[in-house]
Design an enzyme around this catalytic site. Sequence first.
Site, PDB file in Angstrom:
ATOM      1  N   ILE A 195      26.829  23.946  47.323  1.00  0.00           N
ATOM      2  CA  ILE A 195      27.042  22.995  48.430  1.00  0.00           C
ATOM      3  C   ILE A 195      28.224  22.072  48.192  1.00  0.00           C
ATOM      4  O   ILE A 195      28.586  21.291  49.047  1.00  0.00           O
ATOM      5  CB  ILE A 195      25.775  22.154  48.721  1.00  0.00           C
ATOM      6  CG1 ILE A 195      25.272  21.436  47.468  1.00  0.00           C
ATOM      7  CG2 ILE A 195      24.694  22.986  49.357  1.00  0.00           C
ATOM      8  CD1 ILE A 195      24.130  20.468  47.758  1.00  0.00           C
ATOM      9  N   GLY A 196      28.815  22.140  47.022  1.00  0.00           N
ATOM     10  CA  GLY A 196      29.984  21.303  46.766  1.00  0.00           C
ATOM     11  C   GLY A 196      30.560  21.632  45.404  1.00  0.00           C
ATOM     12  O   GLY A 196      29.908  22.274  44.582  1.00  0.00           O
ATOM     13  N   SER A 197      31.802  21.216  45.198  1.00  0.00           N
ATOM     14  CA  SER A 197      32.369  21.400  43.862  1.00  0.00           C
ATOM     15  C   SER A 197      33.401  20.320  43.617  1.00  0.00           C
ATOM     16  O   SER A 197      33.978  19.772  44.563  1.00  0.00           O
ATOM     17  CB  SER A 197      32.989  22.785  43.720  1.00  0.00           C
ATOM     18  OG  SER A 197      33.940  22.972  44.732  1.00  0.00           O
ATOM     19  N   GLY A 198      33.590  19.999  42.358  1.00  0.00           N
ATOM     20  CA  GLY A 198      34.567  18.994  41.986  1.00  0.00           C
ATOM     21  C   GLY A 198      35.313  19.450  40.756  1.00  0.00           C
ATOM     22  O   GLY A 198      35.194  20.613  40.351  1.00  0.00           O
ATOM     23  N   GLY A 199      36.080  18.537  40.176  1.00  0.00           N
ATOM     24  CA  GLY A 199      36.899  18.879  39.021  1.00  0.00           C
ATOM     25  C   GLY A 199      36.058  19.259  37.808  1.00  0.00           C
ATOM     26  O   GLY A 199      36.500  20.056  36.970  1.00  0.00           O
ATOM     27  N   TYR A 200      34.857  18.727  37.710  1.00  0.00           N
ATOM     28  CA  TYR A 200      34.068  18.914  36.490  1.00  0.00           C
ATOM     29  C   TYR A 200      32.759  19.630  36.728  1.00  0.00           C
ATOM     30  O   TYR A 200      31.989  19.811  35.791  1.00  0.00           O
ATOM     31  CB  TYR A 200      33.740  17.545  35.871  1.00  0.00           C
ATOM     32  CG  TYR A 200      34.922  16.658  35.656  1.00  0.00           C
ATOM     33  CD1 TYR A 200      35.971  17.068  34.840  1.00  0.00           C
ATOM     34  CD2 TYR A 200      35.000  15.400  36.250  1.00  0.00           C
ATOM     35  CE1 TYR A 200      37.080  16.254  34.640  1.00  0.00           C
ATOM     36  CE2 TYR A 200      36.101  14.582  36.054  1.00  0.00           C
ATOM     37  CZ  TYR A 200      37.134  15.014  35.248  1.00  0.00           C
ATOM     38  OH  TYR A 200      38.216  14.212  35.054  1.00  0.00           O
ATOM     39  N   ILE A 236      27.991  21.975  42.571  1.00  0.00           N
ATOM     40  CA  ILE A 236      26.756  21.369  43.070  1.00  0.00           C
ATOM     41  C   ILE A 236      26.006  22.417  43.896  1.00  0.00           C
ATOM     42  O   ILE A 236      26.574  23.019  44.817  1.00  0.00           O
ATOM     43  CB  ILE A 236      27.057  20.103  43.906  1.00  0.00           C
ATOM     44  CG1 ILE A 236      27.630  19.003  42.998  1.00  0.00           C
ATOM     45  CG2 ILE A 236      25.781  19.535  44.528  1.00  0.00           C
ATOM     46  CD1 ILE A 236      29.075  18.969  42.851  1.00  0.00           C
ATOM     47  N   LYS A 270      23.771  19.090  40.182  1.00  0.00           N
ATOM     48  CA  LYS A 270      25.186  19.043  39.775  1.00  0.00           C
ATOM     49  C   LYS A 270      25.272  19.630  38.373  1.00  0.00           C
ATOM     50  O   LYS A 270      24.811  19.015  37.409  1.00  0.00           O
ATOM     51  CB  LYS A 270      25.662  17.583  39.805  1.00  0.00           C
ATOM     52  CG  LYS A 270      27.102  17.390  39.355  1.00  0.00           C
ATOM     53  CD  LYS A 270      27.560  15.962  39.632  1.00  0.00           C
ATOM     54  CE  LYS A 270      28.991  15.726  39.167  1.00  0.00           C
ATOM     55  NZ  LYS A 270      29.522  14.440  39.565  1.00  0.00           N
ATOM     56  N   ASP A 306      36.600   5.700  40.520  1.00  0.00           N
ATOM     57  CA  ASP A 306      37.080   6.788  41.391  1.00  0.00           C
ATOM     58  C   ASP A 306      36.493   6.644  42.796  1.00  0.00           C
ATOM     59  O   ASP A 306      35.897   7.564  43.349  1.00  0.00           O
ATOM     60  CB  ASP A 306      36.683   8.139  40.777  1.00  0.00           C
ATOM     61  CG  ASP A 306      37.493   9.298  41.344  1.00  0.00           C
ATOM     62  OD1 ASP A 306      38.506   9.054  42.032  1.00  0.00           O
ATOM     63  OD2 ASP A 306      37.112  10.457  41.095  1.00  0.00           O
TER      64      ASP A 306
HETATM   65  N1  LIG Z   1      23.527  14.821  46.106  1.00  0.00           N
HETATM   66  C1  LIG Z   1      24.350  15.552  46.858  1.00  0.00           C
HETATM   67  N2  LIG Z   1      23.979  15.975  48.085  1.00  0.00           N
HETATM   68  C2  LIG Z   1      24.825  16.708  48.861  1.00  0.00           C
HETATM   69  N3  LIG Z   1      26.078  17.048  48.486  1.00  0.00           N
HETATM   70  C3  LIG Z   1      26.514  16.635  47.270  1.00  0.00           C
HETATM   71  C4  LIG Z   1      25.681  15.882  46.387  1.00  0.00           C
HETATM   72  N4  LIG Z   1      26.377  15.599  45.274  1.00  0.00           N
HETATM   73  C5  LIG Z   1      27.589  16.149  45.435  1.00  0.00           C
HETATM   74  N5  LIG Z   1      27.692  16.796  46.622  1.00  0.00           N
HETATM   75  C6  LIG Z   1      28.879  17.507  47.151  1.00  0.00           C
HETATM   76  O1  LIG Z   1      29.678  17.947  46.055  1.00  0.00           O
HETATM   77  C7  LIG Z   1      30.965  17.305  46.064  1.00  0.00           C
HETATM   78  C8  LIG Z   1      31.436  17.046  44.628  1.00  0.00           C
HETATM   79  O2  LIG Z   1      30.517  16.165  43.967  1.00  0.00           O
HETATM   80  P1  LIG Z   1      30.997  15.186  42.810  1.00  0.00           P
HETATM   81  O3  LIG Z   1      32.105  14.312  43.309  1.00  0.00           O
HETATM   82  O4  LIG Z   1      29.803  14.505  42.249  1.00  0.00           O
HETATM   83  O5  LIG Z   1      31.595  16.250  41.756  1.00  0.00           O
HETATM   84  P2  LIG Z   1      32.722  16.024  40.622  1.00  0.00           P
HETATM   85  O6  LIG Z   1      32.814  17.303  39.829  1.00  0.00           O
HETATM   86  O7  LIG Z   1      32.372  14.806  39.838  1.00  0.00           O
HETATM   87  O8  LIG Z   1      34.018  15.793  41.502  1.00  0.00           O
HETATM   88  P3  LIG Z   1      35.407  15.059  41.180  1.00  0.00           P
HETATM   89  O9  LIG Z   1      36.426  16.158  41.166  1.00  0.00           O
HETATM   90  O10 LIG Z   1      35.574  14.091  42.325  1.00  0.00           O
HETATM   91  O11 LIG Z   1      35.234  14.358  39.866  1.00  0.00           O
HETATM   92  C9  LIG Z   1      30.749  16.035  46.886  1.00  0.00           C
HETATM   93  O12 LIG Z   1      31.960  15.575  47.475  1.00  0.00           O
HETATM   94  C10 LIG Z   1      29.761  16.534  47.950  1.00  0.00           C
HETATM   95  O13 LIG Z   1      30.431  17.263  48.972  1.00  0.00           O
END
Ligand SMILES: Nc1ncnc2c1ncn2[C@@H]1O[C@H](COP(=O)(O)OP(=O)(O)OP(=O)(O)O)[C@@H](O)[C@H]1O
Length: 346
Positions: free
Chosen positions: A51-56, A59, A73, A169
Amino acid sequence: MACFLNCVRFDVTKTITDKPTSKEGSVAVSSVTCYSWDDVEALTSNFSRLIGSGGYSSIYMARLSSSAKAAIKVHVSSHRLYKIFRLELDILLRLQHPNIVKLLGYFDDSEENGALLLEYLPQGNLQENLHSNSKQVLPWRNRVAIAFQLVQAIEHIHEKCIPQIVHGDIKSSNVLLDKNFNSKLCDFGSAKVGFSSMVQPSAISPRSRHVTMVGSPGYTDPHYLRTGVASKKMDMYGFGVVVLELISGKEAVSAGNGEMLVHVAAPLMHEILDSSIDIAEDSVRGFSDPRMLRDSIDIDEVKTMLGVAALCISSPPSLRPSASQVTETLIQKIPSLSFLGSGKRV
Ligand SMILES: Nc1ncnc2c1ncn2[C@@H]1O[C@H](COP(=O)(O)OP(=O)(O)OP(=O)(O)O)[C@@H](O)[C@H]1O
């Protein structure tokens, strides 16, 4: 992957109760379940729905029961990135606030693998809601409420918990929305913990003097970029950029021409800070998101929000408002916040 240390299966719930005290004397309590990797696989049906992804991290959707959803996550497996997972876990264990994403559980192998089980926010992140064509246009009153709730989350971590926390951030993709479009701050992987107002970045290599940056393009405080000194005021800068996004519907960095929103807004910000000029309604409307219905916008409220953004992004850090000052300003000047309940803090 094996089940490690004190992790237990999810059908034999083990809870950790953490009770940090707050400045106000209240006690934050969070009950969090520790899971095994087998549990993580079962909860996510083998990671079937991303449902999502980020740099680290990635999700995934998780199902706690036939009706209860959560998000897991999963941090990238690496000894170096494990520290980011531990930092985020330790911070979320301390925090309990209606506008901060709630930690429900976690998996930790104590070496290089970790996962956080979080409450699921069905409307996704604010960035998608503002900038994706597939989403419905957010009405003005939701935008004001999102800003108000976000600054209360920041106020909580800056001023009401011990030790105090700088998020590091603040950006629209780190603001999640529940089914009613209430906002919840997430992603504490760049946070700094345990200082009063300012801290030197911890990641300066003594050999190279190289500074590991926190923050994201379009949101990073230029003062931080110049000095390498992280502070609460860098969160207020990020908040100011999010407020500009909420008003204008424009991205922090344009996907088209790479232009930064703070640069686009600069002439208007100067006009607003020049107290001798009462900013014209046309200028306000010209900057506002054209997708919002004309009649749904309250010009005085937009001016208040523009004023807050201007103070957060245009001033030197020492003159930027604190989160509690912004909260008070919004309560006093934006009557429509009363739809959130008492007209005061939610
Ligand atoms: N609890 C949640 N419920 C629904 N979607 C979520 C949830 N947590 C994260 N997401 C989705 O995943 C995306 C990335 O989450 P998050 O910013 O925590 O990851 P990250 O790896 O830390 O990213 P970054 O690259 O910003 O450091 C969010 O922008 C959102 O779209």
